[in-house]
Design an enzyme around this catalytic site. Structure first.
Site, mmCIF file in Angstrom:
data_model
loop_
_atom_site.group_PDB
_atom_site.id
_atom_site.type_symbol
_atom_site.label_atom_id
_atom_site.label_comp_id
_atom_site.label_asym_id
_atom_site.label_seq_id
_atom_site.Cartn_x
_atom_site.Cartn_y
_atom_site.Cartn_z
ATOM 1 N N TRP A 80 0.837 -1.208 0.000
ATOM 2 C CA TRP A 80 0.000 0.000 0.000
ATOM 3 C C TRP A 80 0.861 1.244 0.000
ATOM 4 O O TRP A 80 0.517 2.241 -0.645
ATOM 5 C CB TRP A 80 -0.971 -0.027 1.177
ATOM 6 C CG TRP A 80 -1.856 -1.229 1.140
ATOM 7 C CD1 TRP A 80 -1.865 -2.284 2.008
ATOM 8 C CD2 TRP A 80 -2.842 -1.547 0.127
ATOM 9 N NE1 TRP A 80 -2.788 -3.214 1.605
ATOM 10 C CE2 TRP A 80 -3.410 -2.789 0.463
ATOM 11 C CE3 TRP A 80 -3.298 -0.895 -1.023
ATOM 12 C CZ2 TRP A 80 -4.403 -3.406 -0.303
ATOM 13 C CZ3 TRP A 80 -4.293 -1.497 -1.791
ATOM 14 C CH2 TRP A 80 -4.836 -2.726 -1.429
ATOM 15 N N ASP B 280 -1.282 7.013 6.136
ATOM 16 C CA ASP B 280 -2.340 6.061 5.825
ATOM 17 C C ASP B 280 -2.486 5.163 7.047
ATOM 18 O O ASP B 280 -1.596 4.375 7.356
ATOM 19 C CB ASP B 280 -1.938 5.243 4.586
ATOM 20 C CG ASP B 280 -2.911 4.104 4.291
ATOM 21 O OD1 ASP B 280 -3.927 3.974 5.009
ATOM 22 O OD2 ASP B 280 -2.643 3.347 3.334
ATOM 23 N N LYS C 201 -11.825 -1.871 8.192
ATOM 24 C CA LYS C 201 -11.107 -2.741 9.129
ATOM 25 C C LYS C 201 -11.547 -2.429 10.568
ATOM 26 O O LYS C 201 -12.265 -3.199 11.165
ATOM 27 C CB LYS C 201 -9.602 -2.598 8.954
ATOM 28 C CG LYS C 201 -9.101 -3.224 7.646
ATOM 29 C CD LYS C 201 -8.397 -2.217 6.836
ATOM 30 C CE LYS C 201 -7.802 -2.637 5.513
ATOM 31 N NZ LYS C 201 -8.062 -3.872 4.896
HETATM 32 C C1 LIG Z 1 -2.968 0.062 4.754
HETATM 33 C C2 LIG Z 1 -3.929 0.077 3.608
HETATM 34 N N1 LIG Z 1 -3.968 1.150 2.808
HETATM 35 C C3 LIG Z 1 -4.805 1.219 1.763
HETATM 36 C C4 LIG Z 1 -5.649 0.170 1.440
HETATM 37 C C5 LIG Z 1 -6.573 0.294 0.272
HETATM 38 O O1 LIG Z 1 -7.828 0.582 0.745
HETATM 39 P P1 LIG Z 1 -9.108 0.710 -0.179
HETATM 40 O O2 LIG Z 1 -9.450 -0.663 -0.636
HETATM 41 O O3 LIG Z 1 -10.116 1.312 0.761
HETATM 42 O O4 LIG Z 1 -8.780 1.616 -1.306
HETATM 43 C C6 LIG Z 1 -5.658 -0.973 2.259
HETATM 44 C C7 LIG Z 1 -6.559 -2.084 1.964
HETATM 45 O O5 LIG Z 1 -6.532 -3.134 2.551
HETATM 46 C C8 LIG Z 1 -4.765 -1.018 3.346
HETATM 47 O O6 LIG Z 1 -4.731 -2.088 4.142
#
Ligand SMILES: Cc1ncc(COP(=O)(O)O)c(C=O)c1O
Length: 362
Positions: A104, A174, A198
């Site tokens: 991510w 994030d 989550k």
């Molecule tokens: C730490 C983190 N950032 C970003 C994301 C992406 O999130 P989204 O699916 O809401 O775009 C995730 C998805 O699991 C994640 O765990």
């Protein structure tokens, strides 16, 4: 409701407290005696404005968000925030630094590069992302406008247990997979974002927390939906928001407040991770992925001696009512996600199963 619910170790969308699920269920036919169901209510109604206001107030209380920060509930997932943060904070050609601790974080960097001079200044990629950096392990460029990091790496199972030193630069985080579950110094951040699915509720809502500095950086002329200033004027109500998701998030924060607030969640999660890591350290049959100083409380990742045993582990666990334990393909093996709503008793069931499995197969 089904006769019984499984122990849900899924990485997200993830387990919610049964009491919250039941509150949602009750709100569907008739929301707060309005005579209208939650899904049938105008987002401009007084009742829904009350939900947004309560959600913002609870978020600020639970996470100790400074009064002058803005809390938004947007759509597009954390993935849209990868781009939107850079778009709003950077001018073309300006620099931003990223700590690249997993999939991510890498995606956030790639989106940042579409806007400005975004650079990964630290990575553990050669080691398949077993660690997060300690302070002093990286150098932030003097021209960087901000430093971006990912508090918890959902796929690899690593997590910061400190607020990274940003060398005086604004900090952007994030926090999708550990927000409201671990200690947090909100005031040390200028921008925080987190997908809700989550620790905060259902998918389809992304919480964004903006400091006055972050809002002051927004250039004019951005597409309205991607413009934090536009989204902040009537917070979360520029267009039709995810009313359902915001309601569930508000109820989740109510549940958190009824269970000791952030301190209550930290105590609950500390206990869960101690139980599981103690078992992982007990026997060399288990091979934890994360370096000890970077172990995640939320997503615990480990391997077994062979892929056949890993498959069998997941299959037998499923037969014993434990779901979502198959590891992400980037690490393989097992991943147990233990978000706020997961009961400590579920971890006890998992650890008892592990001991038995090792006895039989080790
Ligand atoms: C730490 C983190 N950032 C970003 C994301 C992406 O999130 P989204 O699916 O809401 O775009 C995730 C998805 O699991 C994640 O765990």
């Amino acid at each position: 409701m089904p006769a019984h619910r499984l122990h849900n170790f899924g990485a997200g969308p993830a387990v919610l407290p049964l009491s919250v699920v039941e509150e949602v269920q009750q709100s569907l036919p008739n929301f707060q005696n309005t005579g209208l169901g939650l899904l049938e209510l105008s987002h401009r109604s007084k009742a829904f404005q009350g939900v947004v206001d309560s959600a913002v107030a609870r978020v600020k209380r639970v996470l100790s968000v400074p009064d002058d920060y803005t809390v938004l509930f947007l759509q597009g997932g954390a993935s849209l925030q990868f781009y939107m943060t850079a778009l709003n904070l950077l001018r073309p050609g300006e620099a931003a630094d990223y700590l690249v601790t997993g999939t991510w974080a890498k995606k956030a960097l790639e989106e940042g590069k579409k806007v400005g001079d975004a650079k990964g200044i630290w990575t553990d990629a050669p080691n398949n992302f077993r660690s997060v950096p300690q302070n002093g392990a990286y150098q932030v460029r003097s021209e960087a406008v901000y430093l971006h990091y990912t508090t918890n790496n959902t796929i690899y199972g690593t997590e910061y247990h400190h607020t990274p030193d940003s060398h005086g630069k604004p900090l952007v985080a994030d926090m999708s997979s550990d927000i409201a579950g671990v200690p947090l110094e909100a005031a040390k951040h200028q921008l925080i974002y987190a997908g809700a699915q989550k620790n905060l509720g259902p998918s389809g809502v992304t919480m964004v927390i903006l400091s006055p500095w972050a809002l002051s950086r927004v250039p004019s002329g951005l597409p309205a939906m991607l413009d934090y200033a536009v989204q902040s004027k009537e917070p979360s109500l520029y267009n039709t928001p995810n009313c359902f998701g915001i309601f569930v998030l508000e109820r989740m924060f109510n549940w958190v407040e009824n269970n000791g607030g952030l301190e209550g969640m930290i105590a609950r999660n500390r206990r869960k991770q101690e139980l599981l890591y103690t078992e992982l350290d007990r026997s060399s049959f288990w091979k934890p992925h994360a370096a000890k100083d970077s172990r995640s409380w939320m997503n615990v990742t480990w391997r077994l001696p062979s892929e056949e045993l890993e498959e069998l582990f997941v299959k037998e666990a499923k037969a014993a009512d434990m779901d979502g334990l198959k590891g992400h393909r980037s690490v393989g093996g097992i991943r147990a996600s233990m978000y706020n709503a997961l009961e400590p008793a579920s971890v006890e069931v998992l650890v008892a199963f592990m001991r038995d499995f090792e006895k039989r197969k080790g």
